[in-house]
Motif scaffolding. Structure first.
Motif, mmCIF file in Angstrom:
data_model
loop_
_atom_site.group_PDB
_atom_site.id
_atom_site.type_symbol
_atom_site.label_atom_id
_atom_site.label_comp_id
_atom_site.label_asym_id
_atom_site.label_seq_id
_atom_site.Cartn_x
_atom_site.Cartn_y
_atom_site.Cartn_z
ATOM 1 N N CYS A 36 -2.426 6.677 -4.457
ATOM 2 C CA CYS A 36 -2.933 7.291 -3.017
ATOM 3 C C CYS A 36 -2.075 8.402 -2.795
ATOM 4 O O CYS A 36 -1.203 8.153 -2.661
ATOM 5 C CB CYS A 36 -2.965 6.061 -1.849
ATOM 6 N N VAL A 37 -2.864 9.531 -2.781
ATOM 7 C CA VAL A 37 -2.140 10.789 -2.702
ATOM 8 C C VAL A 37 -2.646 11.414 -1.341
ATOM 9 O O VAL A 37 -3.950 11.548 -1.204
ATOM 10 C CB VAL A 37 -1.919 11.876 -3.654
ATOM 11 N N ASN A 81 0.785 -1.040 0.025
ATOM 12 C CA ASN A 81 0.116 -0.006 -0.044
ATOM 13 C C ASN A 81 0.931 1.321 -0.067
ATOM 14 O O ASN A 81 1.057 2.082 1.131
ATOM 15 C CB ASN A 81 -0.825 -0.127 1.177
ATOM 16 N N PRO A 82 1.260 1.648 -0.917
ATOM 17 C CA PRO A 82 2.143 2.750 -1.289
ATOM 18 C C PRO A 82 1.260 4.168 -1.195
ATOM 19 O O PRO A 82 0.216 4.084 -1.392
ATOM 20 C CB PRO A 82 2.903 2.760 -2.498
ATOM 21 N N ILE A 83 1.999 5.061 -0.400
ATOM 22 C CA ILE A 83 1.260 6.230 -0.232
ATOM 23 C C ILE A 83 2.100 7.542 -0.833
ATOM 24 O O ILE A 83 3.245 7.577 -0.445
ATOM 25 C CB ILE A 83 0.848 6.915 1.149
ATOM 26 N N PHE A 84 1.677 8.442 -1.400
ATOM 27 C CA PHE A 84 2.402 9.513 -2.110
ATOM 28 C C PHE A 84 1.671 10.871 -1.506
ATOM 29 O O PHE A 84 0.673 11.127 -1.375
ATOM 30 C CB PHE A 84 2.393 9.738 -3.603
ATOM 31 N N ILE A 85 2.972 11.659 -1.046
ATOM 32 C CA ILE A 85 2.508 12.933 -0.573
ATOM 33 C C ILE A 85 2.805 14.148 -1.195
ATOM 34 O O ILE A 85 3.873 13.996 -2.006
ATOM 35 C CB ILE A 85 3.401 13.223 0.942
ATOM 36 N N ALA A 86 1.865 14.925 -1.407
ATOM 37 C CA ALA A 86 1.995 15.998 -2.342
ATOM 38 C C ALA A 86 1.785 17.062 -1.433
ATOM 39 O O ALA A 86 1.011 17.495 -0.643
ATOM 40 C CB ALA A 86 0.679 16.041 -3.413
ATOM 41 N N VAL A 142 -2.551 14.939 0.369
ATOM 42 C CA VAL A 142 -2.458 16.121 -0.147
ATOM 43 C C VAL A 142 -2.397 17.068 1.085
ATOM 44 O O VAL A 142 -3.233 17.044 1.927
ATOM 45 C CB VAL A 142 -3.791 16.554 -1.037
ATOM 46 N N ILE A 143 -1.214 17.958 0.914
ATOM 47 C CA ILE A 143 -0.997 18.847 2.242
ATOM 48 C C ILE A 143 -1.288 20.131 1.682
ATOM 49 O O ILE A 143 -0.466 20.678 0.849
ATOM 50 C CB ILE A 143 0.249 18.504 3.110
ATOM 51 N N VAL A 144 -2.092 20.846 2.250
ATOM 52 C CA VAL A 144 -2.424 22.306 1.904
ATOM 53 C C VAL A 144 -2.430 23.023 3.386
ATOM 54 O O VAL A 144 -2.805 22.629 4.163
ATOM 55 C CB VAL A 144 -3.860 22.349 1.010
ATOM 56 N N PRO A 145 -2.352 24.301 2.972
ATOM 57 C CA PRO A 145 -2.536 25.241 4.408
ATOM 58 C C PRO A 145 -3.818 24.944 5.365
ATOM 59 O O PRO A 145 -3.697 25.084 6.177
ATOM 60 C CB PRO A 145 -2.339 26.581 3.816
ATOM 61 N N GLU A 146 -4.746 24.637 4.325
ATOM 62 C CA GLU A 146 -6.170 24.684 5.276
ATOM 63 C C GLU A 146 -6.015 22.953 5.837
ATOM 64 O O GLU A 146 -7.063 22.860 6.862
ATOM 65 C CB GLU A 146 -7.279 24.565 4.262
ATOM 66 N N GLY A 147 -5.374 22.140 5.691
ATOM 67 C CA GLY A 147 -5.019 20.857 6.214
ATOM 68 C C GLY A 147 -4.502 19.707 5.276
ATOM 69 O O GLY A 147 -3.847 19.970 4.479
ATOM 70 N N ALA A 148 -4.744 18.466 5.521
ATOM 71 C CA ALA A 148 -4.521 17.341 4.652
ATOM 72 C C ALA A 148 -5.724 16.447 4.320
ATOM 73 O O ALA A 148 -6.393 16.206 5.477
ATOM 74 C CB ALA A 148 -3.150 16.930 5.041
ATOM 75 N N ASN A 149 -5.418 15.669 3.417
ATOM 76 C CA ASN A 149 -6.516 14.651 3.186
ATOM 77 C C ASN A 149 -5.809 13.628 2.178
ATOM 78 O O ASN A 149 -5.013 13.844 1.358
ATOM 79 C CB ASN A 149 -7.737 15.174 2.584
ATOM 80 N N PHE A 150 -6.566 12.443 2.210
ATOM 81 C CA PHE A 150 -6.059 11.669 1.169
ATOM 82 C C PHE A 150 -7.017 11.389 0.046
ATOM 83 O O PHE A 150 -8.359 11.830 0.070
ATOM 84 C CB PHE A 150 -6.225 9.956 1.776
ATOM 85 N N ILE A 151 -6.615 11.375 -1.370
ATOM 86 C CA ILE A 151 -7.398 11.387 -2.568
ATOM 87 C C ILE A 151 -6.730 9.978 -3.084
ATOM 88 O O ILE A 151 -5.390 9.918 -3.249
ATOM 89 C CB ILE A 151 -7.079 12.521 -3.230
ATOM 90 N N PHE A 152 -7.606 9.442 -4.064
ATOM 91 C CA PHE A 152 -7.046 8.306 -4.697
ATOM 92 C C PHE A 152 -7.279 9.039 -6.338
ATOM 93 O O PHE A 152 -8.322 9.065 -6.892
ATOM 94 C CB PHE A 152 -7.900 7.275 -4.565
ATOM 95 N N TYR A 153 -6.375 9.189 -7.020
ATOM 96 C CA TYR A 153 -6.143 9.779 -8.274
ATOM 97 C C TYR A 153 -5.755 8.433 -9.307
ATOM 98 O O TYR A 153 -4.758 7.829 -9.361
ATOM 99 C CB TYR A 153 -5.210 10.678 -8.490
ATOM 100 N N PRO A 154 -6.748 8.538 -10.167
ATOM 101 C CA PRO A 154 -6.439 7.430 -11.341
ATOM 102 C C PRO A 154 -5.472 7.662 -12.437
ATOM 103 O O PRO A 154 -5.284 8.598 -12.645
ATOM 104 C CB PRO A 154 -8.037 7.246 -12.061
#
Length: 134
Positions: A114-115, A52-57, A117-129
């Motif tokens: 599986c990404v 289960n790799p995860i990529f951090i953007a 995503v870290i933005v100033p408002e917070g962070a969340n997981f997305i699954f991008y095809p």
């Protein structure tokens, strides 16, 4: 009195902020990075590091994973780091008791990145095809 007068000034700027959403540039960069990200995901799985790799953007500095695509070197908006679900549990980003739920919702890594995503408002997981290749 008009309703607009009751609203604080920043509210009027929100439509402009939406136009400049960082997620627009993220999608552009993910399209550009897709082949490289998929290659790293396959490598992580084939080498037995994780299923289960995860990529951090991100656009900042983060202390999880390893940099695989540096925005400064590539003249893009987002840096991508590679990690695993195991590291996310170890660092406390995914609570150990929530790991099973996360894995239940984790999409097939051959089809989706599986990404985190870290933005100033917070962070969340997305699954991008990944785009299907002909």
């Amino acid at each position: 009195m008009d309703i607009e007068e009751l609203l604080p000034q920043p509210e009027q700027e929100k439509p402009e902020q939406k136009k400049q959403s960082p997620l627009v540039s993220l999608e552009k960069d993910l399209e550009l990075y897709a082949d490289s990200i998929k290659e790293v995901a396959v490598e992580i799985m084939v080498q037995g590091i994780s299923s289960n790799p995860i990529f951090i953007a991100h656009q900042y500095t983060v202390s999880i994973g390893e940099v695989i695509l540096d925005r400064k070197e590539l003249n893009t908006e987002w840096t991508i780091q590679a990690s695993t679900v195991e590291e996310f549990v170890e660092k406390g980003i995914i609570q150990p008791d929530k790991k099973a739920l996360f894995l239940k919702n984790y999409k097939k890594p051959e089809d989706f990145m599986c990404v985190f995503v870290i933005v100033p408002e917070g962070a969340n997981f997305i699954f991008y095809p990944y785009k299907a290749r002909n």
